[in-house]
Design a protein around this motif. Structure first.
Motif, PDB file in Angstrom:
ATOM      1  N   PHE A  41      16.228  -2.547 -20.005  1.00  0.00           N
ATOM      2  CA  PHE A  41      15.346  -3.609 -19.523  1.00  0.00           C
ATOM      3  C   PHE A  41      16.177  -4.526 -18.639  1.00  0.00           C
ATOM      4  O   PHE A  41      17.293  -4.905 -18.988  1.00  0.00           O
ATOM      5  CB  PHE A  41      14.819  -4.369 -20.752  1.00  0.00           C
ATOM      6  N   GLY A  42      15.685  -4.853 -17.457  1.00  0.00           N
ATOM      7  CA  GLY A  42      16.427  -5.735 -16.565  1.00  0.00           C
ATOM      8  C   GLY A  42      15.501  -6.613 -15.741  1.00  0.00           C
ATOM      9  O   GLY A  42      14.288  -6.425 -15.734  1.00  0.00           O
ATOM     10  N   PHE A  43      16.094  -7.559 -15.070  1.00  0.00           N
ATOM     11  CA  PHE A  43      15.363  -8.451 -14.154  1.00  0.00           C
ATOM     12  C   PHE A  43      15.972  -8.277 -12.772  1.00  0.00           C
ATOM     13  O   PHE A  43      16.813  -9.057 -12.341  1.00  0.00           O
ATOM     14  CB  PHE A  43      15.468  -9.908 -14.624  1.00  0.00           C
ATOM     15  N   THR A  44      15.559  -7.227 -12.077  1.00  0.00           N
ATOM     16  CA  THR A  44      16.200  -6.880 -10.805  1.00  0.00           C
ATOM     17  C   THR A  44      15.237  -6.791  -9.630  1.00  0.00           C
ATOM     18  O   THR A  44      15.660  -6.483  -8.528  1.00  0.00           O
ATOM     19  CB  THR A  44      16.928  -5.534 -10.939  1.00  0.00           C
ATOM     20  N   VAL A  45      13.956  -7.054  -9.842  1.00  0.00           N
ATOM     21  CA  VAL A  45      12.967  -6.950  -8.768  1.00  0.00           C
ATOM     22  C   VAL A  45      12.617  -8.353  -8.276  1.00  0.00           C
ATOM     23  O   VAL A  45      12.145  -9.184  -9.037  1.00  0.00           O
ATOM     24  CB  VAL A  45      11.696  -6.214  -9.251  1.00  0.00           C
ATOM     25  N   ARG A  46      12.860  -8.612  -6.997  1.00  0.00           N
ATOM     26  CA  ARG A  46      12.550  -9.914  -6.401  1.00  0.00           C
ATOM     27  C   ARG A  46      11.333  -9.767  -5.493  1.00  0.00           C
ATOM     28  O   ARG A  46      11.265  -8.883  -4.662  1.00  0.00           O
ATOM     29  CB  ARG A  46      13.741 -10.430  -5.604  1.00  0.00           C
ATOM     30  N   SER A  47      10.369 -10.660  -5.659  1.00  0.00           N
ATOM     31  CA  SER A  47       9.153 -10.618  -4.847  1.00  0.00           C
ATOM     32  C   SER A  47       9.372 -11.366  -3.530  1.00  0.00           C
ATOM     33  O   SER A  47      10.395 -12.021  -3.333  1.00  0.00           O
ATOM     34  CB  SER A  47       7.984 -11.239  -5.608  1.00  0.00           C
ATOM     35  N   THR A  48       8.380 -11.286  -2.666  1.00  0.00           N
ATOM     36  CA  THR A  48       8.481 -11.968  -1.380  1.00  0.00           C
ATOM     37  C   THR A  48       8.491 -13.487  -1.525  1.00  0.00           C
ATOM     38  O   THR A  48       8.969 -14.182  -0.644  1.00  0.00           O
ATOM     39  CB  THR A  48       7.328 -11.560  -0.445  1.00  0.00           C
ATOM     40  N   ASP A  49       7.964 -14.007  -2.653  1.00  0.00           N
ATOM     41  CA  ASP A  49       7.993 -15.457  -2.876  1.00  0.00           C
ATOM     42  C   ASP A  49       9.201 -15.872  -3.725  1.00  0.00           C
ATOM     43  O   ASP A  49       9.255 -16.959  -4.266  1.00  0.00           O
ATOM     44  CB  ASP A  49       6.683 -15.960  -3.489  1.00  0.00           C
ATOM     45  N   ASN A  50      10.180 -14.950  -3.845  1.00  0.00           N
ATOM     46  CA  ASN A  50      11.464 -15.209  -4.498  1.00  0.00           C
ATOM     47  C   ASN A  50      11.405 -15.245  -6.025  1.00  0.00           C
ATOM     48  O   ASN A  50      12.355 -15.644  -6.656  1.00  0.00           O
ATOM     49  CB  ASN A  50      12.122 -16.477  -3.968  1.00  0.00           C
ATOM     50  N   ARG A  51      10.308 -14.841  -6.617  1.00  0.00           N
ATOM     51  CA  ARG A  51      10.245 -14.720  -8.076  1.00  0.00           C
ATOM     52  C   ARG A  51      10.972 -13.444  -8.472  1.00  0.00           C
ATOM     53  O   ARG A  51      11.021 -12.476  -7.717  1.00  0.00           O
ATOM     54  CB  ARG A  51       8.811 -14.659  -8.565  1.00  0.00           C
ATOM     55  N   ILE A  52      11.492 -13.425  -9.688  1.00  0.00           N
ATOM     56  CA  ILE A  52      12.183 -12.237 -10.187  1.00  0.00           C
ATOM     57  C   ILE A  52      11.380 -11.659 -11.343  1.00  0.00           C
ATOM     58  O   ILE A  52      10.953 -12.386 -12.243  1.00  0.00           O
ATOM     59  CB  ILE A  52      13.621 -12.572 -10.620  1.00  0.00           C
ATOM     60  N   TYR A  53      11.168 -10.348 -11.301  1.00  0.00           N
ATOM     61  CA  TYR A  53      10.351  -9.662 -12.299  1.00  0.00           C
ATOM     62  C   TYR A  53      11.176  -8.638 -13.067  1.00  0.00           C
ATOM     63  O   TYR A  53      12.169  -8.113 -12.568  1.00  0.00           O
ATOM     64  CB  TYR A  53       9.173  -8.956 -11.624  1.00  0.00           C
ATOM     65  N   ALA A  54      10.703  -8.345 -14.271  1.00  0.00           N
ATOM     66  CA  ALA A  54      11.366  -7.367 -15.129  1.00  0.00           C
ATOM     67  C   ALA A  54      11.004  -5.946 -14.700  1.00  0.00           C
ATOM     68  O   ALA A  54       9.951  -5.695 -14.136  1.00  0.00           O
ATOM     69  CB  ALA A  54      10.963  -7.583 -16.577  1.00  0.00           C
ATOM     70  N   ASN A  55      11.913  -5.053 -14.986  1.00  0.00           N
ATOM     71  CA  ASN A  55      11.667  -3.635 -14.784  1.00  0.00           C
ATOM     72  C   ASN A  55      12.562  -2.851 -15.737  1.00  0.00           C
ATOM     73  O   ASN A  55      13.338  -3.420 -16.489  1.00  0.00           O
ATOM     74  CB  ASN A  55      11.908  -3.230 -13.333  1.00  0.00           C
TER      75      ASN A  55
END
Length: 69
Positions: A41-55
């Motif tokens: 489990f990690g937090f490596t996905v950054r959205s265009t609005d700079n939020r970070i999501y889990a994957n």
């Protein structure tokens, strides 16, 4: 055709998942706990609005991600 979905993190909330995907057809049984072996489990996905999501990411070690089906 039906497909099982491995949910982890906030996607284990049916309400949260339905808000992202639309209506979810429920199985006739309770969700099952599940383990995804060889992943972490990690937090490596950054959205265009700079939020970070889990994957989840493949892992070389004995890592396990807990979730539900």
């Amino acid at each position: 055709m039906d497909h099982w979905y491995f949910a982890y993190g906030s996607n284990m909330s049916r309400t949260q998942m339905a808000s992202r995907t639309g209506p979810i057809r429920e199985a006739n049984e309770a969700p099952r706990t599940a383990l995804l072996r060889g992943y972490r489990f990690g937090f490596t996905v950054r959205s265009t609005d700079n939020r970070i999501y889990a994957n989840v990411q493949p892992s070389e070690s004995d890592d396990v991600v807990h979730g539900v089906l």
